[in-house]
Write an enzyme that holds these catalytic residues in place. Structure first.
Site, PDB file in Angstrom:
ATOM      1  N   LEU A 241       0.818  -1.229   0.000  1.00  0.00           N
ATOM      2  CA  LEU A 241       0.000   0.000   0.000  1.00  0.00           C
ATOM      3  C   LEU A 241       0.844   1.268   0.000  1.00  0.00           C
ATOM      4  O   LEU A 241       0.305   2.376  -0.050  1.00  0.00           O
ATOM      5  CB  LEU A 241      -0.954   0.002   1.203  1.00  0.00           C
TER       6      LEU A 241
ATOM      7  N   HIS B 251      13.105  -2.183  -0.399  1.00  0.00           N
ATOM      8  CA  HIS B 251      12.277  -1.755  -1.543  1.00  0.00           C
ATOM      9  C   HIS B 251      12.978  -0.620  -2.278  1.00  0.00           C
ATOM     10  O   HIS B 251      13.754   0.140  -1.674  1.00  0.00           O
ATOM     11  CB  HIS B 251      10.896  -1.305  -1.045  1.00  0.00           C
TER      12      HIS B 251
ATOM     13  N   GLU C 217      12.331  -5.821  -9.222  1.00  0.00           N
ATOM     14  CA  GLU C 217      11.457  -4.709  -9.605  1.00  0.00           C
ATOM     15  C   GLU C 217      12.281  -3.647 -10.331  1.00  0.00           C
ATOM     16  O   GLU C 217      12.980  -2.870  -9.675  1.00  0.00           O
ATOM     17  CB  GLU C 217      10.830  -4.062  -8.368  1.00  0.00           C
TER      18      GLU C 217
ATOM     19  N   GLY D 271       4.314  -2.452 -12.286  1.00  0.00           N
ATOM     20  CA  GLY D 271       3.324  -2.341 -13.359  1.00  0.00           C
ATOM     21  C   GLY D 271       2.330  -3.477 -13.459  1.00  0.00           C
ATOM     22  O   GLY D 271       1.524  -3.519 -14.383  1.00  0.00           O
TER      23      GLY D 271
ATOM     24  N   SER E  10       0.053   0.028  -7.160  1.00  0.00           N
ATOM     25  CA  SER E  10      -0.921   0.976  -7.683  1.00  0.00           C
ATOM     26  C   SER E  10      -2.127   0.326  -8.337  1.00  0.00           C
ATOM     27  O   SER E  10      -3.233   0.869  -8.287  1.00  0.00           O
ATOM     28  CB  SER E  10      -0.245   1.951  -8.662  1.00  0.00           C
TER      29      SER E  10
HETATM   30  O1  G3P Z   1       6.127  -2.847  -4.150  1.00  0.00           O
HETATM   31  C1  G3P Z   1       5.489  -2.952  -5.367  1.00  0.00           C
HETATM   32  C2  G3P Z   1       5.760  -1.838  -6.255  1.00  0.00           C
HETATM   33  O2  G3P Z   1       6.977  -1.225  -6.177  1.00  0.00           O
HETATM   34  C3  G3P Z   1       5.233  -1.950  -7.621  1.00  0.00           C
HETATM   35  O3  G3P Z   1       4.416  -0.845  -7.740  1.00  0.00           O
HETATM   36  O4  G3P Z   1       2.553   0.426  -8.575  1.00  0.00           O
HETATM   37  O5  G3P Z   1       4.102  -0.676 -10.166  1.00  0.00           O
HETATM   38  O6  G3P Z   1       2.537  -2.063  -8.830  1.00  0.00           O
HETATM   39  P1  G3P Z   1       3.347  -0.796  -8.892  1.00  0.00           P
END
Ligand code: G3P
EC number: 5.3.1.1
Length: 214
Positions: free
Chosen positions: A7, A85, A133, A173, A195
């Site tokens: 979140l 993160h 990520e 994403g 998101s």
């Molecule tokens: O921790 C998950 C995140 O960094 C990915 O964010 O908004 O691209 O799903 P999002």
């Protein structure tokens, strides 16, 4: 598949999203969990959803003003924690210390990293899982599993070369069921996303779409 919903500090209602995650979790074979801000851990955990922290510090009880103690996170009801993160970067020694602190408190660990090289280094620290990520795709709605499939496959290989017991998640994403299926096809055992659910008008509907093909 493990679907972990971060979140961040989005202006969503953490309890409402937690209840949606809990309800969808009950209707799917996938494993769902939510990672609210530290201040929201206890009330999110009270919903019965699997609750994760976003971070713990490499510290013990003592003189550590402003830090997050792994034992406090566990006492608040968390069963796991993200570490390193992209939005909360740590030095290698601190990642190591945070993994040890989390394990001391009985928390499951997911160490995040930008690319396969860092995934290998993270896996060497012995977490339960690593999550690749690419920072440039975070929050874009362009899924890593489709925009940059090589990075996921290479991360799976890098982790496996170091420690085959360490699971690999991918994130950035991810917002549809197809994205999650693509992640699984590339060897990921789960996804880390934010998101697509936390900023959705209807988080429960977004989650139902995510797990529908699983
Ligand atoms: O921790 C998950 C995140 O960094 C990915 O964010 O908004 O691209 O799903 P999002």
């Amino acid at each position: 598949m493990f679907v972990l919903v971060n979140l961040k500090t989005y202006p969503c209602d953490p309890v409402a999203v937690a209840e949606a995650v809990r309800d969808v979790d009950e209707s799917t074979d996938a494993r769902l969990a939510v990672a609210p801000q530290a201040a929201d851990l206890a009330r999110v955990a009270e919903t019965g959803v699997e609750t994760w922290a976003q971070h713990v510090d490499p510290i013990e009880h003592g003189s550590n003003t402003g830090h997050t103690l792994a034992e406090s996170v566990a006492d608040a009801g968390a069963v796991g924690t993200l570490i390193n993160h992209s939005e909360k970067r740590l030095k290698l020694a601190d990642i190591d210390g945070s993994v040890q602190a989390a394990e001391r408190a009985g928390l499951e660990t997911v160490v995040c990293a930008n690319n396969p090289e860092q995934i290998g280094a993270a896996a060497a620290l012995g977490p339960d899982a690593v999550a690749v990520e690419p920072p440039e795709l975070i929050g874009t709605g362009t899924p890593v599993s489709q925009a940059d499939p090589d990075i996921v496959e290479d991360a799976v290989e890098a982790a496996d070369n170091v420690d085959s017991e360490v699971s690999v998640l991918c994130g950035a994403g991810i917002s549809t069921g197809d994205d999650v299926v693509a992640a699984g096809d590339l060897g990921a055992e789960g996804v880390l996303l934010a998101s697509g659910v936390a900023k959705a008008d209807d988080p429960q509907a977004a989650l139902e779409d995510l797990v529908e093909p699983l």
